[in-house]
Design an enzyme around this catalytic site. Sequence first.
Site, PDB file in Angstrom:
ATOM      1  N   ASP A  51      -0.793  26.465 -10.561  1.00 58.73           N
ATOM      2  CA  ASP A  51      -1.413  27.760 -10.256  1.00 58.73           C
ATOM      3  C   ASP A  51      -1.674  28.531 -11.548  1.00 58.73           C
ATOM      4  O   ASP A  51      -2.265  29.605 -11.532  1.00 58.73           O
ATOM      5  CB  ASP A  51      -0.596  28.565  -9.235  1.00 58.73           C
ATOM      6  CG  ASP A  51       0.807  28.876  -9.705  1.00 58.73           C
ATOM      7  OD1 ASP A  51       1.193  28.413 -10.792  1.00 58.73           O
ATOM      8  OD2 ASP A  51       1.523  29.600  -8.981  1.00 58.73           O
ATOM      9  N   SER A  52      -1.286  27.947 -12.692  1.00 63.38           N
ATOM     10  CA  SER A  52      -1.705  28.490 -13.992  1.00 63.38           C
ATOM     11  C   SER A  52      -3.227  28.475 -14.096  1.00 63.38           C
ATOM     12  O   SER A  52      -3.793  29.094 -15.007  1.00 63.38           O
ATOM     13  CB  SER A  52      -1.101  27.668 -15.137  1.00 63.38           C
ATOM     14  OG  SER A  52      -1.399  26.296 -14.964  1.00 63.38           O
ATOM     15  N   LYS A 119       4.777  21.143  -5.875  1.00 62.00           N
ATOM     16  CA  LYS A 119       5.767  21.905  -6.652  1.00 62.00           C
ATOM     17  C   LYS A 119       5.758  23.336  -6.148  1.00 62.00           C
ATOM     18  O   LYS A 119       4.685  23.865  -5.833  1.00 62.00           O
ATOM     19  CB  LYS A 119       5.417  21.863  -8.149  1.00 62.00           C
ATOM     20  CG  LYS A 119       6.326  22.743  -9.001  1.00 62.00           C
ATOM     21  CD  LYS A 119       6.122  22.537 -10.474  1.00 62.00           C
ATOM     22  CE  LYS A 119       5.001  23.364 -11.087  1.00 62.00           C
ATOM     23  NZ  LYS A 119       5.124  24.818 -10.904  1.00 62.00           N
ATOM     24  N   GLU A 121       8.194  27.291  -6.638  1.00 61.34           N
ATOM     25  CA  GLU A 121       9.180  27.993  -7.462  1.00 61.34           C
ATOM     26  C   GLU A 121      10.387  28.429  -6.640  1.00 61.34           C
ATOM     27  O   GLU A 121      10.236  28.797  -5.468  1.00 61.34           O
ATOM     28  CB  GLU A 121       8.510  29.211  -8.121  1.00 61.34           C
ATOM     29  CG  GLU A 121       7.336  28.819  -8.993  1.00 61.34           C
ATOM     30  CD  GLU A 121       6.620  30.016  -9.618  1.00 61.34           C
ATOM     31  OE1 GLU A 121       7.069  31.175  -9.422  1.00 61.34           O
ATOM     32  OE2 GLU A 121       5.617  29.787 -10.316  1.00 61.34           O
ATOM     33  N   GLU A 188      11.555  26.268 -17.025  1.00 59.01           N
ATOM     34  CA  GLU A 188      10.608  27.047 -17.836  1.00 59.01           C
ATOM     35  C   GLU A 188      11.318  28.200 -18.544  1.00 59.01           C
ATOM     36  O   GLU A 188      12.105  28.941 -17.927  1.00 59.01           O
ATOM     37  CB  GLU A 188       9.486  27.597 -16.935  1.00 59.01           C
ATOM     38  CG  GLU A 188       8.486  28.456 -17.713  1.00 59.01           C
ATOM     39  CD  GLU A 188       7.160  28.682 -17.011  1.00 59.01           C
ATOM     40  OE1 GLU A 188       6.957  28.160 -15.887  1.00 59.01           O
ATOM     41  OE2 GLU A 188       6.316  29.380 -17.612  1.00 59.01           O
TER      42      GLU A 188
HETATM   43  O1  KIV Z   1       1.212  26.334 -12.980  1.00 59.94           O
HETATM   44  C1  KIV Z   1       1.654  25.732 -13.974  1.00 59.94           C
HETATM   45  O2  KIV Z   1       0.917  25.307 -14.859  1.00 59.94           O
HETATM   46  C2  KIV Z   1       3.091  25.541 -14.067  1.00 59.94           C
HETATM   47  C3  KIV Z   1       3.625  25.080 -15.379  1.00 59.94           C
HETATM   48  C4  KIV Z   1       3.742  26.240 -16.283  1.00 59.94           C
HETATM   49  C5  KIV Z   1       4.893  24.335 -15.235  1.00 59.94           C
HETATM   50  O3  KIV Z   1       3.796  25.783 -13.131  1.00 59.94           O
END
Ligand code: KIV
Length: 271
Positions: A51-52, A119, A121, A188
């Site tokens: 989500d980056s 993934k 959080e 992180e």
């Molecule tokens: O969204 C992302 O790119 C991430 C990384 C910073 C691990 O979660």
Amino acid sequence: MTQLQDIKKVRIQHLAQAKAAGQKTTMLTAYDTPTAAIFDATGIDMLLVGDSMGNAVLGYDSTLPVTLDDSLRATRAVAAGSSRSLVVSDLPFGTYEASPEKCFDSAVALMKAGAEAVKFEGGARVAPQIHLLSQSGIPVMAHLGFTPQSVNTLGGNRVQGRDDASAKRLAEDALAVQDAGAFAVVLELMPATLAADLTARLDIPTIGIGAGPGTDGQVLVWTDMAGMGDWQPSFAQRFGEVGAALRVAAQAYGSAVRDGRYPSEEQSFTS
Ligand code: KIV
């Protein structure tokens, strides 16, 4: 053990074997087909449809505005560009926290779009979500330390686990996500000593970002890694200057069109 780089198709079992053999694993974010194809062909083990994308390519200030539709579109594109790498897709903010059932529905949508794992959080608070998914055939990568979707409660982009109490909480969360069935965990923004300690205590692989060299693998946002923008976080290294190369190409194209050098006669169709 066979070297991870010789594996034709990376699966979660190979990551566990790599940890046992002391081999480092590599992960980069990808949001589209051409970059995914380049990273896949160079042997990057995992592609994270992170989500980056909110900050990196969609022009947002944080990851919070990213939607499941954004993640679905990017997952389809990355899956189309990859054959060897394991494709891991992020569950965006608001798509998994409220209940295991909501998390399951969001994760199923991503898996149908081509993700091979998801993934999200959080630690003990999302253990029920991790348990349901991993029991349902959906591999889960957990994410601890600085968790960008909680930037507003964490008070900004801050290193986590600096004092004993928060280091202890992180260790409890790490064990909780492992016990719930996560196959790996991103660590992180935390002190290198803490990340190395968690890596030694956990059976599952750890993937670090801003967490020093003692994790089982590393992940970076590709635009930071390749020098796409003018800025990157202090822990990220610019391994290339892609932004500068694009500027040169765009300037050369603009000049050639303005000067009448492009297109040439050879580049034009005859009747
Ligand atoms: O969204 C992302 O790119 C991430 C990384 C910073 C691990 O979660």
